[in-house]
Design an enzyme around this catalytic site. Structure first.
Site, PDB file in Angstrom:
ATOM      1  N   LYS A 200       0.870  -1.181   0.000  1.00  0.00           N
ATOM      2  CA  LYS A 200       0.000   0.000   0.000  1.00  0.00           C
ATOM      3  C   LYS A 200       0.901   1.223   0.000  1.00  0.00           C
ATOM      4  O   LYS A 200       1.706   1.425   0.910  1.00  0.00           O
ATOM      5  CB  LYS A 200      -0.899  -0.012   1.227  1.00  0.00           C
ATOM      6  CG  LYS A 200      -1.754   1.246   1.329  1.00  0.00           C
ATOM      7  CD  LYS A 200      -2.780   1.145   2.429  1.00  0.00           C
ATOM      8  CE  LYS A 200      -3.589   2.425   2.521  1.00  0.00           C
ATOM      9  NZ  LYS A 200      -4.606   2.345   3.590  1.00  0.00           N
ATOM     10  N   LYS A 253      -2.158  -1.557  -3.831  1.00  0.00           N
ATOM     11  CA  LYS A 253      -3.010  -0.377  -3.764  1.00  0.00           C
ATOM     12  C   LYS A 253      -2.183   0.881  -3.835  1.00  0.00           C
ATOM     13  O   LYS A 253      -1.201   0.960  -3.099  1.00  0.00           O
ATOM     14  CB  LYS A 253      -3.775  -0.421  -2.438  1.00  0.00           C
ATOM     15  CG  LYS A 253      -4.576   0.798  -2.124  1.00  0.00           C
ATOM     16  CD  LYS A 253      -5.209   0.666  -0.774  1.00  0.00           C
ATOM     17  CE  LYS A 253      -5.993   1.924  -0.463  1.00  0.00           C
ATOM     18  NZ  LYS A 253      -6.615   1.844   0.832  1.00  0.00           N
TER      19      LYS A 253
HETATM   20  C1  PBG Z   1      -6.946   3.779   5.443  1.00  0.00           C
HETATM   21  C2  PBG Z   1      -7.505   3.533   4.084  1.00  0.00           C
HETATM   22  C3  PBG Z   1      -7.392   4.432   3.025  1.00  0.00           C
HETATM   23  C4  PBG Z   1      -8.063   3.865   1.942  1.00  0.00           C
HETATM   24  C5  PBG Z   1      -8.569   2.634   2.362  1.00  0.00           C
HETATM   25  N1  PBG Z   1      -8.206   2.445   3.697  1.00  0.00           N
HETATM   26  C6  PBG Z   1      -6.820   5.772   2.942  1.00  0.00           C
HETATM   27  C7  PBG Z   1      -5.523   6.071   3.564  1.00  0.00           C
HETATM   28  O1  PBG Z   1      -4.645   5.224   3.692  1.00  0.00           O
HETATM   29  O2  PBG Z   1      -5.386   7.215   3.967  1.00  0.00           O
HETATM   30  C8  PBG Z   1      -8.173   4.533   0.610  1.00  0.00           C
HETATM   31  C9  PBG Z   1      -9.098   3.950  -0.377  1.00  0.00           C
HETATM   32  C10 PBG Z   1      -9.390   4.841  -1.528  1.00  0.00           C
HETATM   33  O3  PBG Z   1      -8.773   5.902  -1.733  1.00  0.00           O
HETATM   34  O4  PBG Z   1     -10.278   4.464  -2.289  1.00  0.00           O
HETATM   35  N2  PBG Z   1      -6.832   2.729   6.292  1.00  0.00           N
END
Ligand code: PBG
Length: 330
Positions: A200, A253
């Protein structure tokens, strides 16, 4: 005289039937996991400004939405909660409250739709007064890895008790897959899966999601735990760890700017690979389509196909419902 070509790849493109015959990648509704946004209240359905077509639903409306999606053939969902500020604290305690908005709604969806698959999100940010995915040291501002594991374990356990099928740790703390696996196994939840957010990245593409949940960090950024977008080998290191720690599925991601990482991970694991086509990727396509600059529907299908072609077995995508409608029309 230049030679006329003997090899003519265009022969395989000469009619729709032949093109269909040789098509390598096909989307189906089984590929999709649909993220859903949950808010407090009743009869609430509020469109997210930066994500046209995507709503924040109160539990009753969210359940109606699940019903509509099931009709369209979508069977997997990833709900995310928006928690009232008054319930947030340093340790995200609300995340393990079985009577809280999220867990009560998870249980209710499973009661009404026992067959749907629910992937619940494990990370502190929706419940954290600091807006971070980990515990923040009050003095130094540092994100405390091992103190966070304790919180994540309790959160995952509470979600399993509420009926989650798959636990999705999205926090990027070290060692959390092993930690959560151990907590689940020692509490008779060995049948609950873990889909790890393996790679991520610290991405600008999460902007609309943070607006939707009001979950942006209060201070600093997430670069000390989310990955540097410049790195690919590091994804393989995270993959090796998640495999060793017992992840059932791995995720990359965002998706679109990371197709090379999806392919790299696909080529280096026997586990199912998923990709998260995130909020900003959705917003980009929608914004251009609203301006008449792109054909929104064709672009959507191309985006989703490219993610699958890169090696994803399943895709978390806000396009799920719309794409299912397109697939149904054929
Ligand atoms: C945070 C989380 C995020 C997303 C999913 N879970 C955002 C972040 O890490 O700040 C983002 C998903 C998206 O942008 O569609 N646990």
């Amino acid at each position: 005289m230049p030679q006329l070509p003997t090899h003519r790849p265009r022969r395989n493109r000469k009619s729709q039937i032949i093109r269909d015959m040789v098509q390598e990648t096909r989307l189906t509704t089984h590929d999709f996991i649909f993220p859903l946004f949950l808010i407090e209240g009743h009869s609430q359905q509020v469109e997210i400004h930066s994500m046209p077509g995507i709503f924040r639903f109160s539990a009753d409306k969210l359940i109606d939405e699940v019903g509509r999606c099931v009709e369209l053939g979508i069977q997997s969902f990833a709900p995310f909660p928006s928690i009232n500020d008054g319930l947030k604290d340093r340790l995200a305690r609300e995340s393990a409250n079985p009577e809280g908005l999220y867990l009560k709604t998870i249980a209710e969806i499973k009661r009404q739709f026992p067959d749907v698959v629910l992937m619940t999100d494990v990370a502190m940010d929706p419940y954290s007064s600091d807006g971070h995915d980990g515990v923040v040291d009050a003095e130094s501002g540092e994100i405390l890895n091992d103190a966070t594991l304790e919180v994540l374990g309790q959160m995952a356990l509470a979600q399993a008790r509420a009926g989650a099928d798959i636990i999705g740790p999205s926090d990027m703390m070290d060692g959390r897959v092993a930690w959560i696996r151990d907590v689940l196994d020692s509490n008779a939840f060995s049948h609950v899966s873990i889909m790890s957010y393996t790679a991520k990245y610290a991405s600008a593409f999460y902007g609309p999601f943070r607006d939707a949940l009001d979950s942006a960090p209060k201070k600093g950024d997430k670069k000390s735990y989310q990955m540097n977008p410049a790195n690919r080998r590091e994804a393989l290191r995270e993959l090796a760890l998640d495999e060793a720690e017992g992840a059932d599925m791995v995720m990359i991601k965002p998706a679109l700017s990371y197709l090379d990482v999806i392919r790299e991970v696909r080529d280096n694991t026997h586990l199912p690979v998923t990709a998260y086509n995130v909020s900003g990727e959705y917003a980009m396509v929608k914004a251009a389509a609203q301006n008449g600059w792109l054909d929104g529907e064709k672009t959507m299908m191309e985006v989703l196909t490219s993610i699958k072609r890169a090696g994803a077995d399943a895709i978390l995508t806000y396009f799920a419902k719309e794409a299912a409608e397109v697939l149904r029309r054929g």
